[in-house]
Design a protein around this motif. Structure first.
Motif, short mmCIF file in Angstrom:
data_model
loop_
_atom_site.label_atom_id
_atom_site.label_comp_id
_atom_site.label_asym_id
_atom_site.label_seq_id
_atom_site.Cartn_x
_atom_site.Cartn_y
_atom_site.Cartn_z
N ALA A 1 52.11 -72.36 55.58
CA ALA A 1 51.23 -73.48 56.62
C ALA A 1 49.89 -73.65 55.85
CB ALA A 1 51.15 -72.90 57.93
N LEU A 2 49.33 -74.94 55.93
CA LEU A 2 48.05 -75.52 55.23
C LEU A 2 47.63 -76.29 56.71
CD1 LEU A 2 49.30 -76.52 51.90
CD2 LEU A 2 48.24 -74.42 52.51
N ASP B 1 53.58 -77.99 56.54
CA ASP B 1 54.14 -76.91 55.89
C ASP B 1 54.33 -77.53 54.55
OD1 ASP B 1 54.39 -75.10 57.83
OD2 ASP B 1 56.49 -75.71 58.26
N ALA B 2 54.00 -76.49 53.41
CA ALA B 2 54.07 -76.81 52.27
C ALA B 2 55.06 -75.88 51.40
CB ALA B 2 52.91 -76.82 51.23
N ASP B 3 55.80 -76.58 50.32
CA ASP B 3 56.57 -75.69 49.54
C ASP B 3 55.79 -74.95 48.44
OD1 ASP B 3 58.34 -74.67 47.42
OD2 ASP B 3 59.46 -76.54 47.36
N PRO B 4 55.67 -73.50 48.16
CA PRO B 4 54.78 -72.89 47.46
C PRO B 4 54.81 -73.21 45.97
CG PRO B 4 55.98 -71.47 49.03
CD PRO B 4 56.56 -72.80 49.16
N ALA B 5 56.20 -73.81 45.56
CA ALA B 5 55.97 -74.47 44.08
C ALA B 5 55.18 -75.53 43.86
CB ALA B 5 57.65 -74.66 43.94
N ASN B 6 54.72 -76.09 45.05
CA ASN B 6 53.80 -77.52 44.87
C ASN B 6 52.61 -77.17 45.40
OD1 ASN B 6 56.21 -79.12 44.36
ND2 ASN B 6 56.47 -79.43 46.56
N VAL B 7 52.11 -76.08 45.56
CA VAL B 7 50.94 -75.66 45.84
C VAL B 7 50.13 -74.95 44.92
CG1 VAL B 7 49.55 -73.88 47.56
CG2 VAL B 7 51.48 -75.50 48.45
N ARG B 8 48.74 -75.34 44.29
CA ARG B 8 47.96 -74.50 43.38
C ARG B 8 46.65 -74.21 43.97
NH1 ARG B 8 43.99 -77.91 41.81
NH2 ARG B 8 44.43 -80.33 41.81
#
Length: 88
Positions: free
Chosen positions: A47-48, A58-65
């Motif tokens: 959650a961002l 909500d974001a997919d952790p694979a797309n978060v840096r």
């Protein structure tokens, strides 16, 4: 550990394991090109919320840096403006 997994770990070709950012960390959701602060880990999602406040997503952790230093600077002036192409 299989022979292939062991070989890849030894020669450095194993996929890089990404650690989940901690709550409060400033990150970039690359899928949406949005700067956000981690508010929670909900199941398999993160959650961002925009640094200046606003609606969570909500974001997919694979797309978060993790945000780079210059992107972190933008978070301090987010109330005034965000980088071109980014939404608040």
């Amino acid at each position: 550990m299989t022979d292939d997994t062991k070989r890849r770990a030894e020669d450095g070709t194993a996929p890089e394991r990404r650690e989940e950012p901690t709550i409060g960390t400033l990150v970039i959701d690359e899928a949406r090109q949005r700067l956000g602060r981690v508010m929670a880990h909900v199941g398999t999602r993160i959650a961002l919320r925009p640094p200046g406040g606003g609606r969570e997503w909500d974001a997919d952790p694979a797309n978060v840096r993790l945000a780079h230093e210059d992107e972190d600077l933008w978070s301090h002036i987010a109330g005034a403006r965000t980088p071109t192409g980014w939404r608040r």
